[in-house]
Design a protein around this motif. Structure first.
Motif, PDB file in Angstrom:
ATOM      1  N   LEU A  55       0.838  -1.195   0.000  1.00 21.17           N
ATOM      2  CA  LEU A  55       0.000   0.000   0.000  1.00 21.17           C
ATOM      3  C   LEU A  55       0.872   1.244   0.000  1.00 21.17           C
ATOM      4  N   ASP A  56       0.585   2.125  -0.931  1.00 23.35           N
ATOM      5  CA  ASP A  56       1.213   3.445  -0.960  1.00 23.35           C
ATOM      6  C   ASP A  56       0.139   4.456  -0.549  1.00 23.35           C
ATOM      7  N   LEU A  57       0.269   4.982   0.684  1.00 21.33           N
ATOM      8  CA  LEU A  57      -0.746   5.885   1.227  1.00 21.33           C
ATOM      9  C   LEU A  57      -0.232   7.322   1.177  1.00 21.33           C
ATOM     10  N   THR A  58      -1.022   8.193   0.566  1.00 26.96           N
ATOM     11  CA  THR A  58      -0.678   9.610   0.538  1.00 26.96           C
ATOM     12  C   THR A  58      -1.840  10.415   1.117  1.00 26.96           C
ATOM     13  N   ILE A  59      -1.495  11.635   1.634  1.00 30.98           N
ATOM     14  CA  ILE A  59      -2.495  12.538   2.208  1.00 30.98           C
ATOM     15  C   ILE A  59      -2.792  13.630   1.185  1.00 30.98           C
ATOM     16  N   LYS A  60      -4.058  13.766   0.837  1.00 34.86           N
ATOM     17  CA  LYS A  60      -4.452  14.796  -0.116  1.00 34.86           C
ATOM     18  C   LYS A  60      -4.360  16.172   0.520  1.00 34.86           C
ATOM     19  N   PRO A  61      -4.000  17.204  -0.235  1.00 31.50           N
ATOM     20  CA  PRO A  61      -3.989  18.552   0.323  1.00 31.50           C
ATOM     21  C   PRO A  61      -5.413  19.010   0.621  1.00 31.50           C
ATOM     22  N   GLY A  62      -5.583  19.727   1.724  1.00 31.95           N
ATOM     23  CA  GLY A  62      -6.905  20.223   2.086  1.00 31.95           C
ATOM     24  C   GLY A  62      -6.782  21.516   2.894  1.00 31.95           C
ATOM     25  N   PRO A  63      -7.883  22.189   3.156  1.00 26.50           N
ATOM     26  CA  PRO A  63      -7.844  23.428   3.938  1.00 26.50           C
ATOM     27  C   PRO A  63      -7.529  23.145   5.405  1.00 26.50           C
ATOM     28  N   VAL A  64      -6.976  24.129   6.060  1.00 27.05           N
ATOM     29  CA  VAL A  64      -6.712  24.037   7.502  1.00 27.05           C
ATOM     30  C   VAL A  64      -7.471  25.172   8.182  1.00 27.05           C
ATOM     31  N   VAL A  65      -8.360  24.800   9.083  1.00 23.88           N
ATOM     32  CA  VAL A  65      -9.126  25.779   9.859  1.00 23.88           C
ATOM     33  C   VAL A  65      -8.774  25.559  11.329  1.00 23.88           C
TER      34      VAL A  65
END
Length: 577
Positions: free
Chosen positions: A490-500
């Protein structure tokens, strides 16, 4: 010393018998002979032509040969040039030593065949109504070949010389004809027609290396110039059979078997004993290979069919391959677990395996046959057995494919001009087969699966019993079906998203304000509980403030903060007395 040719004219009147070997078999109908020739002597060895035949430049596979079992036998010979006279010929033994002096091709008298009916009657020494033959007494048993010599040049070309009629009849010392002595490995023939207007209706007999004889009726095939040679592999001898057997858009043939125009004389060419399978076992370790251990009674070839697709008949996903096997050995043939479309077969797939011992595997690759309207008729001559099925694969030249086998009394494998012209079209058959009972194997293999997953910053993914929230490389081995493993990477990546992130609740000093904001990005959407849709707002009054920010990839983040504003402190009035 080379023998001198004796010219004979026998006046003995015999009942009419057809005892010839040559024109009689190659031109079986009188209409075939009108203005035509059949055997071609060729000095043209250019790569794009048909090569040398029956001339001094010809190699051993391209000779016109005959076999002798005893020096007491006689050879009666006759011919007629269609054109390009004069010419000469001689006879050599298998070592290339001249045993008959160079002799003029006859244009009259002894050795000259005046017409079709004389040609098919044969030598007058053995048949009434036959032609006046030349007599050659061979000095010893063995194989001999005829070479033609001619010097005609047309412009810059060295044209082929065509024999209109030809006969070579071998007899006993008592003049009893012995058919099945005339042969070549690579006949050069012609119907003398243009663009498929003429037909070839002769029959020829292939004698395979394992001594199996099959008869091929050409059944009205429509060529002009053509070669006839047979072999065990297809259009060449260097590719695997499953590739070499395919027709192709080039001149690609090779001769290996002796081809006769009668059933080869069993005295010199005995009947082979068919080979049989005695044992077939399989091993299928988890590496995905399937090894077949095969034992046989005779050296030969086996065909292995891996039936993967459940649909009946040969399907694109099925696999077929051949291999050589040898008596006294445990022969191991291996399948790599890849289906006919180049994909790995899944673990646990049931496959049916068929192993067939092939006797008399014969390929007939023919170049530049403009049309074959009725197909070939092939029969097993010896040993006795069932009629062979015919196979072909013309998909490389825009034609059809038959891998299940065609059995027809009237002919198999037809094609037209677009398939045959300037292409090599191959047909093959198994003259006799012994099949091991088909069996089903539950195919096994370790499987490695590579996965790529992307999650939003606040999400998690369940993998091998654990919830993952951090990007990285993960691997786990599962014990799968039939005891083989499945390895999942498994190659797991974190998608970019907003930070509040507003921080803790806060209290504002009198007349102070607070700016609340999210990270910004292209395409981000914002929704405040105040109704605002901007990345930030400024507040100065008591209240609860919340924001949901959404990125184009669907990732969201939110936060809430409680803000307390200090009350306004009014100036205190000081009263003076």
């Amino acid at each position: 010393m080379p023998h001198r040719l004796r010219f004979i004219l026998l006046l003995i009147i015999l009942p009419f018998l057809s005892n010839a070997e040559g024109t009689k078999e190659l031109m079986p109908y009188p209409s075939d002979s009108v203005g035509r020739g059949v055997i071609v002597a060729s000095r043209n060895g250019a790569p794009n032509n048909y090569g040398f035949f029956a001339v001094p430049q010809a190699t051993a596979n391209n000779r016109l040969c005959f076999s002798i079992s005893s020096a007491a036998e006689h050879v009666y010979l006759g011919m007629q040039w269609l054109y390009l006279t004069p010419g000469r010929f001689l006879i050599k033994n298998s070592a290339g030593v001249k045993v008959l002096d160079t002799t003029d091709v006859p244009v009259a008298g002894a050795g000259y065949i005046p017409d079709y009916y004389s040609a098919i009657a044969g030598p007058s020494a053995v048949s009434a109504g036959g032609y006046n033959a030349m007599l050659f007494n061979p000095p010893a048993a063995g194989d001999y070949f005829i070479e033609f010599i001619y010097t005609t040049v047309i412009g810059s070309q060295q044209p082929d010389a065509v024999l209109r009629y030809f006969d070579l009849t071998v007899t006993t010392a008592g003049n009893i004809p012995i058919p099945g002595r005339l042969w070549s490995k690579n006949w050069y023939l012609s119907t003398m027609g243009d663009l498929g207007e003429d037909v070839f209706r002769g029959k020829m007999y292939a004698y395979s290396d394992d001594q199996i004889v099959t008869e091929v009726s050409f059944n009205g095939m429509r060529p002009h110039l053509f070669r006839v040679g047979c072999n065990p592999n297809g259009c060449n001898d260097y590719e695997p059979f499953v590739l070499a057997r395919k027709s192709r858009a080039e001149n690609s043939i090779y001769p290996q078997y002796k081809i006769f125009i009668n059933d080869p004389d069993p005295l010199l060419y005995p009947t082979g004993v068919p080979g049989q399978l005695t044992s077939v076992t399989t091993t299928n370790p988890c590496d995905g290979t399937v090894s077949l251990a095969i034992e046989v009674t005779k050296d030969g070839t086996v065909s292995v069919m891996i039936d993967i697709d459940p649909l009946p008949g040969y399907q694109p996903g099925d696999v077929n391959f051949t291999g050589g096997v040898y008596a006294g050995n445990t022969n191991v043939l291996t399948w790599n677990g890849i289906n006919g479309q180049g994909l790995p077969v899944a673990n646990g797939t049931p496959v049916t395996i068929r192993v067939t011992y092939i006797n008399g595997l014969t390929n007939l690759p023919l170049y530049d046959i403009e049309a074959n309207n009725y197909g070939f008729i092939v029969n097993l001559v010896r040993p006795t057995g069932p009629k062979p099925a015919l196979f072909w694969d013309d998909t490389n030249v825009g034609g059809s494919r038959q891998l299940d086998g065609c059995l027809s009394a009237t002919g198999c494998h037809t094609w037209g001009y677009s398939v045959g012209n300037i292409n090599t079209v191959n047909t093959w058959w198994y003259a006799f087969t012994g099949e091991w009972p088909p069996f089903v194997l539950n195919y096994r293999r370790d499987q490695t699966v590579s996965l790529q997953e992307r999650i939003c910053p606040d999400d998690s993914l369940l993998f091998a019993g654990s919830w993952l929230t951090t990007a990285g490389q993960y691997s786990h081995t599962f014990t799968a079906v039939l005891g083989c493993d499945s390895i999942v990477n498994l190659d797991l990546t974190i998608k970019p998203g907003p930070v509040v992130a507003f921080g803790p609740d806060t209290t504002l000093c009198q007349n102070a304000s607070l700016t609340l904001q999210s990270t910004t990005g292209t395409g981000f959407a914002y929704l405040w509980n105040t109704g605002a849709t901007t990345p930030s707002i400024t507040v100065s009054s008591t209240g609860t403030y919340s924001l949901v920010a959404t990125a184009p990839n669907g990732c969201t983040d939110s936060d809430t903060i409680n803000v307390t504003a200090a009350p306004v402190i009014l100036p205190k009035l000081i009263l003076h007395d």
